[in-house]
Enzyme design. Structure first.
Site, PDB file in Angstrom:
ATOM      1  N   ASN A  73       0.805  -1.180   0.050  1.00 31.29           N
ATOM      2  CA  ASN A  73      -0.109  -0.043   0.004  1.00 31.29           C
ATOM      3  C   ASN A  73       0.962   1.210   0.056  1.00 31.29           C
ATOM      4  O   ASN A  73       1.243   1.842   1.172  1.00 31.29           O
ATOM      5  CB  ASN A  73      -1.047   0.097   1.267  1.00 31.29           C
ATOM      6  CG  ASN A  73      -1.912   1.199   1.047  1.00 31.29           C
ATOM      7  OD1 ASN A  73      -1.784   2.095   0.417  1.00 31.29           O
ATOM      8  ND2 ASN A  73      -3.082   0.999   2.111  1.00 31.29           N
ATOM      9  N   ALA A  76      -0.106   7.572  -0.767  1.00 28.70           N
ATOM     10  CA  ALA A  76       0.050   8.626  -1.997  1.00 28.70           C
ATOM     11  C   ALA A  76       1.162   8.616  -2.848  1.00 28.70           C
ATOM     12  O   ALA A  76       1.070   9.186  -4.007  1.00 28.70           O
ATOM     13  CB  ALA A  76       0.169  10.040  -1.123  1.00 28.70           C
ATOM     14  N   HIS A  79       0.698   7.595  -6.708  1.00 33.09           N
ATOM     15  CA  HIS A  79      -0.008   8.473  -7.643  1.00 33.09           C
ATOM     16  C   HIS A  79       1.279   9.280  -8.124  1.00 33.09           C
ATOM     17  O   HIS A  79       1.175  10.063  -8.844  1.00 33.09           O
ATOM     18  CB  HIS A  79      -1.023   9.400  -7.215  1.00 33.09           C
ATOM     19  CG  HIS A  79      -2.159   8.714  -6.439  1.00 33.09           C
ATOM     20  ND1 HIS A  79      -2.824   7.686  -6.824  1.00 33.09           N
ATOM     21  CD2 HIS A  79      -2.320   8.400  -5.185  1.00 33.09           C
ATOM     22  CE1 HIS A  79      -3.594   7.128  -5.926  1.00 33.09           C
ATOM     23  NE2 HIS A  79      -3.429   7.652  -4.870  1.00 33.09           N
ATOM     24  N   ASP A  86       9.964   2.132 -10.269  1.00 32.10           N
ATOM     25  CA  ASP A  86      11.180   1.677 -11.128  1.00 32.10           C
ATOM     26  C   ASP A  86      11.794   0.510 -10.220  1.00 32.10           C
ATOM     27  O   ASP A  86      12.307  -0.640 -10.802  1.00 32.10           O
ATOM     28  CB  ASP A  86      12.279   2.637 -11.357  1.00 32.10           C
ATOM     29  CG  ASP A  86      11.939   3.382 -12.317  1.00 32.10           C
ATOM     30  OD1 ASP A  86      11.238   3.234 -13.383  1.00 32.10           O
ATOM     31  OD2 ASP A  86      12.819   4.517 -12.613  1.00 32.10           O
ATOM     32  N   GLU A  97      -0.443  -4.452  -5.375  1.00 34.85           N
ATOM     33  CA  GLU A  97      -0.932  -3.342  -5.218  1.00 34.85           C
ATOM     34  C   GLU A  97      -2.128  -3.415  -4.172  1.00 34.85           C
ATOM     35  O   GLU A  97      -3.247  -3.866  -4.902  1.00 34.85           O
ATOM     36  CB  GLU A  97      -0.976  -2.322  -6.358  1.00 34.85           C
ATOM     37  CG  GLU A  97      -1.230  -1.037  -5.879  1.00 34.85           C
ATOM     38  CD  GLU A  97      -1.700  -0.155  -7.329  1.00 34.85           C
ATOM     39  OE1 GLU A  97      -1.562  -0.608  -8.225  1.00 34.85           O
ATOM     40  OE2 GLU A  97      -2.126   1.139  -7.081  1.00 34.85           O
ATOM     41  N   SER A 101      -9.317   2.133   0.286  1.00 37.24           N
ATOM     42  CA  SER A 101     -10.469   2.965  -0.516  1.00 37.24           C
ATOM     43  C   SER A 101     -10.411   2.546  -1.964  1.00 37.24           C
ATOM     44  O   SER A 101      -9.455   2.061  -2.393  1.00 37.24           O
ATOM     45  CB  SER A 101     -10.284   4.520  -0.377  1.00 37.24           C
ATOM     46  OG  SER A 101      -8.891   4.801  -0.955  1.00 37.24           O
ATOM     47  N   ARG A 106     -12.311   8.110  -6.428  1.00 38.30           N
ATOM     48  CA  ARG A 106     -12.252   9.351  -5.552  1.00 38.30           C
ATOM     49  C   ARG A 106     -11.775  10.330  -6.426  1.00 38.30           C
ATOM     50  O   ARG A 106     -12.004  10.628  -7.486  1.00 38.30           O
ATOM     51  CB  ARG A 106     -11.238   9.058  -4.354  1.00 38.30           C
ATOM     52  CG  ARG A 106     -11.705   7.796  -3.382  1.00 38.30           C
ATOM     53  CD  ARG A 106     -10.619   7.647  -2.495  1.00 38.30           C
ATOM     54  NE  ARG A 106     -10.469   8.794  -1.676  1.00 38.30           N
ATOM     55  CZ  ARG A 106      -9.503   8.788  -0.845  1.00 38.30           C
ATOM     56  NH1 ARG A 106      -8.543   7.928  -0.871  1.00 38.30           N
ATOM     57  NH2 ARG A 106      -9.198   9.841  -0.177  1.00 38.30           N
ATOM     58  N   ARG A 110      -6.448  10.477  -7.825  1.00 39.56           N
ATOM     59  CA  ARG A 110      -6.129   9.302  -7.359  1.00 39.56           C
ATOM     60  C   ARG A 110      -6.323   8.280  -8.343  1.00 39.56           C
ATOM     61  O   ARG A 110      -5.982   6.960  -8.049  1.00 39.56           O
ATOM     62  CB  ARG A 110      -6.931   9.245  -6.034  1.00 39.56           C
ATOM     63  CG  ARG A 110      -6.631   9.975  -4.992  1.00 39.56           C
ATOM     64  CD  ARG A 110      -7.035   9.578  -3.831  1.00 39.56           C
ATOM     65  NE  ARG A 110      -7.321  10.543  -2.775  1.00 39.56           N
ATOM     66  CZ  ARG A 110      -6.366  11.013  -1.930  1.00 39.56           C
ATOM     67  NH1 ARG A 110      -5.334  10.265  -1.672  1.00 39.56           N
ATOM     68  NH2 ARG A 110      -6.573  11.988  -1.111  1.00 39.56           N
TER      69      ARG A 110
HETATM   70  C1  DQA Z   1      -4.559   4.693   0.082  1.00 37.14           C
HETATM   71  C2  DQA Z   1      -5.189   5.553  -1.180  1.00 37.14           C
HETATM   72  C3  DQA Z   1      -4.263   6.777  -1.496  1.00 37.14           C
HETATM   73  O1  DQA Z   1      -4.793   7.436  -2.481  1.00 37.14           O
HETATM   74  C4  DQA Z   1      -4.081   7.715  -0.405  1.00 37.14           C
HETATM   75  O2  DQA Z   1      -3.155   8.750  -0.661  1.00 37.14           O
HETATM   76  C5  DQA Z   1      -3.795   6.706   0.919  1.00 37.14           C
HETATM   77  C6  DQA Z   1      -4.243   5.562   1.066  1.00 37.14           C
HETATM   78  C7  DQA Z   1      -5.791   3.726   0.483  1.00 37.14           C
HETATM   79  O3  DQA Z   1      -5.483   2.874   1.157  1.00 37.14           O
HETATM   80  O4  DQA Z   1      -6.758   3.687   0.235  1.00 37.14           O
HETATM   81  O5  DQA Z   1      -3.122   7.392   1.875  1.00 37.14           O
HETATM   82  O6  DQA Z   1      -3.715   3.867  -0.547  1.00 37.14           O
END
Ligand code: DQA
Length: 146
Positions: A73, A76, A79, A86, A97, A101, A106, A110
């Site tokens: 995870n 941010a 993005h 890389d 990945e 959310s 969103r 994102r």
């Molecule tokens: C996130 C989604 C990302 O856009 C966000 O910056 C996060 C958490 C999620 O687990 O939903 O910090 O990775």
């Protein structure tokens, strides 16, 4: 099977951060649940969290030395980080990945994941269950690669 769960910036604040989006479960509680399920099937898991991009890059680079699969995870950095992309592309391990959310539902910024194309797949939008679903995916990923 050894599975490394890597968590990026602000995920240390889970449970208190934007609970309407991310829920009230803390990262420690998620780790406990994943560890319980992993132990039941004889898998080993480790959870790490960092707010630093370079630390995530280093952990990804080192992962093949000790782990079979990485669950990431990237928060941010998903993005923004070509460096993470890389690093994932540079290693031979499968990387899964995940997001709590649904990033596609969103804000527009994102919707784009810079790491998606170099990951095995993406799990997004199931709250803390994204982590347990990722455990299931990780346990089965080697079969996909054969
Ligand atoms: C996130 C989604 C990302 O856009 C966000 O910056 C996060 C958490 C999620 O687990 O939903 O910090 O990775």
């Amino acid at each position: 099977m050894k599975i490394l769960f890597l968590n990026g910036p602000n995920l240390n604040l889970l449970g208190q951060r934007e609970t309407g989006v991310y829920g009230k479960t803390t990262l420690a509680q998620i780790e406990n649940e994943v560890r319980k399920q992993a132990t039941a099937v004889g898998a080993e898991v480790e959870f790490r969290q960092t707010n630093t991009e370079g630390e995530l890059v280093t952990w990804i680079q080192q992962a093949p030395e000790a782990w079979d699969v990485v669950v990431l995870n990237a928060a941010a950095y998903t993005h923004t980080s070509i460096a993470l992309r890389d690093a994932i592309a540079a290693i031979k391990l499968p990387v899964i990945e995940i997001h709590l959310s649904n990033i596609h539902a969103r804000e527009h910024f994102r919707h784009k994941s810079l790491i998606a194309a170099v990951c095995q797949g993406q799990i997004s939008g199931f709250g803390f269950h994204s982590y347990t679903l990722a455990l299931t995916a990780a346990l089965n990923v080697n079969a996909l690669l054969k």
